[in-house]
Design an enzyme around this catalytic site. Structure first.
Site, PDB file in Angstrom:
ATOM      1  NE  ARG A  88       6.077   4.104  -5.043  1.00  0.00           N
ATOM      2  CZ  ARG A  88       5.100   4.571  -4.707  1.00  0.00           C
ATOM      3  NH1 ARG A  88       5.236   5.053  -3.946  1.00  0.00           N
ATOM      4  NH2 ARG A  88       3.780   3.319  -4.682  1.00  0.00           N
ATOM      5  CE1 TYR A 228       7.265  12.334  -4.969  1.00  0.00           C
ATOM      6  CE2 TYR A 228       7.649  10.724  -5.314  1.00  0.00           C
ATOM      7  CZ  TYR A 228       7.587  11.640  -4.644  1.00  0.00           C
ATOM      8  OH  TYR A 228       6.510  10.445  -3.575  1.00  0.00           O
ATOM      9  CE  LYS A 237       7.890   4.680  -0.304  1.00  0.00           C
ATOM     10  NZ  LYS A 237       7.606   4.698   1.430  1.00  0.00           N
ATOM     11  CG  HIS A 257       5.907   0.721   2.668  1.00  0.00           C
ATOM     12  ND1 HIS A 257       4.907   0.691   1.604  1.00  0.00           N
ATOM     13  CD2 HIS A 257       6.085   1.976   2.669  1.00  0.00           C
ATOM     14  CE1 HIS A 257       4.758   1.975   1.154  1.00  0.00           C
ATOM     15  NE2 HIS A 257       4.847   2.937   2.246  1.00  0.00           N
ATOM     16  CB  SER A 279       2.078   5.342  -0.839  1.00  0.00           C
ATOM     17  OG  SER A 279       3.452   4.827  -0.292  1.00  0.00           O
ATOM     18  CB  CYS A 281      -3.947   3.503   2.942  1.00  0.00           C
ATOM     19  SG  CYS A 281      -4.118   3.352   1.220  1.00  0.00           S
ATOM     20  CG  ASP A 308       6.647   5.288   4.183  1.00  0.00           C
ATOM     21  OD1 ASP A 308       6.029   4.807   3.823  1.00  0.00           O
ATOM     22  OD2 ASP A 308       8.179   5.724   3.705  1.00  0.00           O
ATOM     23  NE  ARG A 400       4.288  12.365  -1.075  1.00  0.00           N
ATOM     24  CZ  ARG A 400       5.011  10.861  -0.747  1.00  0.00           C
ATOM     25  NH1 ARG A 400       5.556  10.884   0.740  1.00  0.00           N
ATOM     26  NH2 ARG A 400       4.122  10.316  -1.039  1.00  0.00           N
TER      27      ARG A 400
END
Length: 629
Positions: A88, A228, A237, A257, A279, A281, A308, A400
């Site tokens: 991002r 991306y 998002k 989130h 993100s 974590c 997510d 990813r």
């Protein structure tokens, strides 16, 4: 505009529209975007398996995809992005609300009219030489009262096939749209028009110019220059958090989130938990947690609703119901292994798109942290030869995988229920080496909002820029809130007041370290021990003692079967509260609150003062009394 009817299709001007598309507002918008972007062709995506297979084959021919070994990784592909397009781009992400103060100090802002002038210039002719794909999609189960509809226009086939996995995409979504249902228009281009005869790149993008722009009052999204996932899969998002959070504020619900997990106890009672982590974590690992054998032998079970994002709405019965608006997983690959997340590894055995991981000599994929020894040779994420002696990583830190949720062996049976699942507790946590205890329950809803609002975490590779710096990330929503963060905190505070019996709120920290740098807590499946206490506290069954921060378990309040060598001293190292560290913490919180002060609810400053007072009246290093009676 001239309309011509043919079997199964309608021609509007020069654009053919499938006859099943009956939404005139949608066709007019698409026609306007065709006129602006000037594509060579227009394709309306029907979401079929045949379409997916055809586009993947075209991506292989274009060099964007590498087909993986069919025996080792069936129907799966590897993509390598441009090195400038790996995460991002928060510095190029804008919330263009009508006023700067509505966007708030934590969002980038530009006057909407000025931004539209910029975008119109960039999008004029941006799809020359390319195919425009029209991607209708539903975020959430089709027809759910919590779901939202969107339509993404893109010139990236990579985006289309990822959207196929991540959303309910295609003709079914169009049929829910009907003739007049509202939808969020999402415009995307890689920003790389082609002239006649020009050779395309395997990963087209604009390495120098990127914009990810949200118009919250209009409920629209424009993205330019990036291919991306987080910047280009606009249902994720952009819609599911930034735009949806403004919808939720206006309509009285929550767009978060958050993962959603179900925890079933030995008596068969299931508690659903929403948990927010920044993100990278451990969200996906926690969402797919596999309990230790001692717990499964007793009958404990953990299932995944989502990993997510959660949309949460109050219902007539006074409970909060949540859906996972996504249909797949866009997970961080490095660190994912059978030893850390076996459910994720099973989810990606087939039908998966991998981005920026290493390619092994036998046509499979590899990344740092995967089980077993590194391969003796591989091709790294930039297409270079790699060996363990290379001195570089083989996979990008933000590499990813995109995999269908239905492949997850721990998928909850109700994951696709249109009415959602009832939430019994909220959990918040970041990646902190110290200060924050392993687990603490807030005194009440307002204290829980304070916990979430002041959450901090070390920055990760999911966001392009400097890594390892602790930053405040309220509710794990700092990059994703579509309006002023102070008003967002106030929305949470007000929201809880209207719920007769709101879910209990907890904060966790799996990442605390000992003085020698080792992790104080074993984490992964062992988090089940904390999770059991959380569930039983939410049900009013477990013991907690009062600390300066909230309610905390004693050593004897957790189940230590199978981990008997983890001593009371080890536990206290995870749970202790250092007053000097917390003085610094609250000073940092004050800096955040000053930034948000124009819209921050007063309760947050009062709770900060009460917390400071409680800490002042405790020992320098607070540890729970093993027997407080």
């Amino acid at each position: 505009m001239a309309w011509t009817v043919a079997p199964n299709r309608v021609t509007i001007g020069r654009m053919e529209v499938p006859q099943y598309v009956q939404h005139e507002g949608l066709t007019r918008w698409v026609a306007d975007m065709v006129a602006l972007c000037k594509p060579a062709d227009v394709h309306w995506c029907d979401g079929s398996e045949g379409e997916y297979d055809r586009l993947c084959a075209e991506l292989v021919d274009a060099g964007t995809f590498i087909r993986l070994n069919e025996e080792r990784r069936p129907n799966s592909f590897l993509a390598r992005s441009d090195p400038s397009d790996v995460a991002r781009v928060e510095d190029r992400t804008y919330i263009c609300s009508k006023t700067r103060d509505d966007a708030g100090p934590t969002n980038n802002w530009m006057d909407p009219a000025e931004m539209k002038d910029v975008l119109n210039g960039l999008f004029d002719g941006c799809m020359a030489g390319r195919t425009m794909y029209v991607v209708p999609f539903s975020m959430g189960p089709l027809g759910s009262p919590i779901a939202q509809l969107g339509v993404e226009i893109t010139d990236s086939a990579y985006v289309v096939v990822n959207m196929k996995i991540m959303t309910r995409m295609g003709r079914d979504a169009v049929e829910v749209l009907g003739t007049d249902q509202p939808f969020v228009p999402c415009m995307h281009t890689v920003g790389a028009p082609l002239v006649a005869g020009q050779q395309d790149l395997p990963w087209p993008c604009n390495p120098d110019v990127k914009y990810i722009v949200h118009f919250p009052e209009e409920r629209s999204i424009w993205s330019y220059g990036s291919g991306y996932g987080g910047n280009a899969l606009l249902g994720k998002k952009c819609l599911a958090l930034r735009i949806a959070s403004t919808m939720a504020r206006d309509e009285g619900w929550l767009a978060e989130h958050m993962l959603i997990m179900g925890v079933t106890d030995p008596q068969g009672d299931k508690t659903f938990i929403g948990a927010a982590f920044p993100s990278a974590c451990g969200k996906t690992n926690f969402a797919m947690l596999v309990p230790p054998p001692a717990f499964t032998d007793e009958g404990w079970k953990v299932t995944t609703v989502g990993d997510d994002i959660a949309w949460i709405k109050p219902a007539a019965d006074g409970k909060l119901y949540a859906i996972n608006p996504e249909a797949g997983y866009f997970g961080v690959a490095p660190g994912t292994a059978y030893s850390t997340n076996p459910s994720a590894m099973e989810s990606i055995r087939a039908n998966t798109i991998f981005t920026n991981v290493a390619l092994t000599d036998d046509g499979d994929i590899w990344w740092e942290g995967m089980d077993g020894d590194p391969p003796p040779h591989a091709i790294d994420w930039q297409g270079n030869d790699w060996t363990p002696a290379s001195g570089t990583v083989a996979s990008h830190a933000n590499a990813r995988f995109t995999a269908p949720a239905i492949q997850n062996p721990s998928l909850d049976p109700d994951w696709d229920d249109p009415k959602g699942v009832p939430i019994g507790a909220f959990v918040f946590g970041g990646r902190r080496a110290g200060t924050i205890p392993l687990v603490v329950q807030s005194f009440n809803w307002a204290y829980g909002v304070f916990m979430a609002a002041t959450m901090g975490s070390q920055t990760t590779a999911a966001a392009f820029g400097q890594q390892g710096v602790v930053r405040r990330d309220p509710f794990a929503m700092l990059p994703f809130a579509g309006y002023h963060m102070g008003a967002y905190i106030n929305h949470w505070l007000s929201f809880g007041r209207n719920i007769p019996n709101p879910p209990r709120i907890f904060e966790v920290n799996w990442f605390r370290r000992n003085d020698d740098g080792s992790f104080a807590w074993p984490g992964f499946g062992e988090n089940m021990r904390v999770l059991q206490w959380i569930v039983e506290r939410a049900q009013g069954r477990a013991v907690g003692i009062e600390s300066p921060l909230g309610w905390m378990p004693r050593y004897q309040d957790l189940n230590w079967k199978g981990l008997e060598d983890f001593t009371g001293d080890d536990f206290r190292a995870c749970m202790s509260i250092d007053r000097e560290e917390w003085e610094a913490e609250l000073l940092d919180v004050e800096e955040l609150f000053m930034k948000l002060h124009t819209r921050l609810p007063n309760e947050m400053n009062w709770i900060r003062s009460l917390t400071a007072s409680a800490l002042w009246r405790t020992p320098d290093h607070w540890e729970m009394n093993p027997d407080p009676t």
